[in-house]
Design an enzyme around this catalytic site. Structure first.
Site, short mmCIF file in Angstrom:
data_model
loop_
_atom_site.label_atom_id
_atom_site.label_comp_id
_atom_site.label_asym_id
_atom_site.label_seq_id
_atom_site.Cartn_x
_atom_site.Cartn_y
_atom_site.Cartn_z
N ARG A 172 0.85 -1.19 0.00
CA ARG A 172 0.00 0.00 0.00
C ARG A 172 0.89 1.24 0.00
NH1 ARG A 172 -5.06 1.75 3.94
NH2 ARG A 172 -3.56 1.58 5.64
N ASP B 94 -4.70 3.13 14.17
CA ASP B 94 -3.85 3.75 13.17
C ASP B 94 -4.38 5.15 12.90
OD1 ASP B 94 -6.04 3.50 11.48
OD2 ASP B 94 -5.10 2.03 10.15
#
Length: 572
Positions: free
Chosen positions: A200, A482
């Site tokens: 990613r 996160d």
């Protein structure tokens, strides 16, 4: 209007051989440098300090590719970001997001994506995490099908970590990655059959300030993409896989078109068959959910799946509809996937993907296993209910944040997918009632509580403190936090202040109330982490940043933008 897109890819072994032979021929006959390449020579500058091992990834070929990509595509990114601002201004002025009338022909057309490589057809459980060496080994060894190696939400992108991440992934692709814990002496290495690796890259809104092209910081997404692709594509193709990517935070099909051009440019330059590069797009912004088919269409040669990035999606719902007083969300804990607007989002993604031959990935289970057995049973039960909902909706797979959740998620998707399939592409949801814009925009009911507000403050404080110290993936109160979950925490409070919401105890949420709670919760965090950890940490700096972005008149788009200034100030 009919668009026929067939999967004319060769089998994996033929493709790998063909790609490798083409590249060898290209390099053996490249006896001169074109004028275009001469034009960009020395326009790329590395400003970051030396990182041990960087010569493994900062090769001449990788840097040449990055230069070319910057020349061809970097100048287009500001316009894409400007288009976001213009669209947001209309929504701020009272419009609501909707499906695009000008692209109806695409939505009504008869077309399919090019196809899905064999090693990506079964993605029933994926694990995600930052590109740290021990994490990569544990994730690739977990009972999962895919590991998404993350340069974005779960990584605080200090220069050292970004470069080390590329080195780590290069070693992992080659099967050479090992790690010995300096604390315990435990040695980690890859198993014989590791999970499929997907990288990613960072979002279009982020810059890599340690690399400049023509004296300007370059898009971080191009840096991540170019280095991972160049350093790994041959090895990946040779072993029957390929250069696979996750694309985060897209907001429009124009942004998808930009990526399609990047992919096509690279495939052509390296004599690779069209569609060799494969991507999965996260549908994690509210604008993007109204353009899912268009995103699939623009990337139809390269895309294999869409993913429900639920936490960023909730954050984007708040951010996009921030001026709409009738779209205010309750406590974060109350905003679950069974709520109407999130259920509509999940079901529409499944229907859209399967209609076009793409996989539909579910969202993140952010829980982490508990040490106490009864508490752990409760955690696994929550994960089970969440994953059963996704599997019933027709998702082809799901995400977990910890290897300890993989068996639970795998068991559920094994049950729903069955022995005769590797995914749920056969579930079309054609019998469903149409999902309209209003279904995707319905706010959910729930309490706005003092306890919920205080938890938001403590989570945001601890996450920001860890992030500006180089750690973007933080276990807090039983969840793996996160950037996305921290964004929900701070934007919820901003929204409550702006629209003068009252808590369930009758208190009006104001800047003054927030600042009072911030001081109190900072003291509570000190008690939780201990005086020594607090003293040697950056909690005061985190509190200053949290106060600034939560009480600002205009909502700060991403906490990672001002956070990056602090991060780069500390880590160069």
């Amino acid at each position: 209007m009919t668009h026929e897109v067939t999967d004319n890819r060769q089998n994996d072994s033929t493709l790998a051989s063909s790609a490798f032979e083409h590249q060898m021929f290209k390099e053996s006959t490249a006896t001169r440098t074109s004028e275009t390449e001469m034009d960009i020579r020395d326009r790329l500058t590395i400003k970051g300090g030396h990182v041990e091992g960087q010569e493994q990834v900062f090769t001449e070929g990788a840097m040449s590719l990055l230069e070319l990509l910057c020349k061809q595509f970097a100048s287009q990114v500001p316009q894409l970001l400007s288009n976001r601002v213009k669209k947001q201004a209309l929504i701020d002025a009272g419009e609501l997001p909707n499906f695009l009338p000008q692209t109806r022909a695409i939505r009504d057309g008869d077309w399919q994506i090019r196809g899905i490589p064999q090693d990506l057809t079964d993605r029933r459980v994926e694990i995600t995490g930052p590109v740290e060496r021990k994490m990569i080994i544990n994730a690739l060894n977990a009972n999962v099908k895919v590991f998404m190696a993350d340069f974005e939400d779960s990584l605080a992108p200090s220069w050292n970590k970004v470069v080390e991440g590329q080195i780590n992934l290069r070693d992992a692709v080659r099967g050479e990655i090992e790690y010995t814990s300096p604390e315990t002496g435990k040695h980690y290495r890859l198993n014989d059959s590791p999970a499929v690796l997907i990288c990613r890259v960072r979002g279009l809104h982020l810059l890599e300030k340690h690399v400049e092209f023509d004296a300007s910081s370059i898009p971080a997404s191009l840096f991540d993409f170019a280095l991972y692709f160049y350093n790994n594509y041959r090895q990946l193709l040779t072993k029957g896989s390929g250069p696979y990517f996750y694309l985060p935070k897209l907001e429009s099909h124009e942004e998808a078109r930009w990526w399609a051009k990047v992919f096509a440019f690279v495939e052509d330059r390296f004599c690779l068959q069209p569609g060799t590069i494969k991507c999965t797009c996260l549908i994690e912004t509210l604008p993007a959910v109204f353009e899912m088919e268009e995103i699939l269409y623009e990337l139809r040669s390269n895309i294999v799946a869409l993913n429900c990035g639920r936490w960023d999606y909730i954050f984007s719902y708040i951010k996009t509809l921030k001026n709409h007083p009738d779209r205010i969300l309750p406590d974060r804990q109350a905003v679950t996937m069974d709520k109407s607007f999130l259920s509509a989002y999940s079901r529409l993604l499944v229907k859209t993907c399967h209609k076009r031959g793409a996989l539909a990935m579910g969202g993140m289970a952010a829980f982490i296993p508990a040490k106490e057995s009864e508490m752990n049973r409760e955690v696994l039960e929550k994960v089970r209910r969440d994953k059963e909902l996704e599997a019933r909706n027709g998702h082809d797979g799901t995400w977990v944040a910890h290897p300890g959740l993989a068996d639970t998620a795998m068991g559920i998707f094994n049950e729903y997918i069955g022995e005769d399939h590797v995914n749920q592409l056969h579930i079309t949801r054609d019998v469903d009632a149409p999902i309209h814009a209003r279904d995707l925009l319905l706010p959910c009911e729930g309490e706005r509580s003092e306890a919920g507000m205080r938890v938001n403050i403590r989570i945001a404080l601890q996450y920001i403190e860890s992030w500006i110290n180089g750690n973007g993936c933080v276990p807090i109160y039983g969840l793996m936090e996160d950037a996305a979950t921290a964004e929900i925490s701070r934007t919820s409070i901003w929204q409550w202040i702006k629209h003068e919401q009252k808590l369930s105890n009758g208190a009006l949420v104001t800047n003054v109330l927030f600042k009072e709670m911030l001081v109190e919760e900072l003291a509570n965090v000190k008690l939780e982490v201990g005086a020594e950890r607090f003293t040697h940490g950056s909690f005061t700096q985190a509190a200053v940043l949290l106060e600034k972005i939560t009480t600002s008149d205009e909502l700060v788009d991403f906490l990672t933008l001002p956070g990056y200034e602090m991060l780069t100030g500390q880590f160069g």
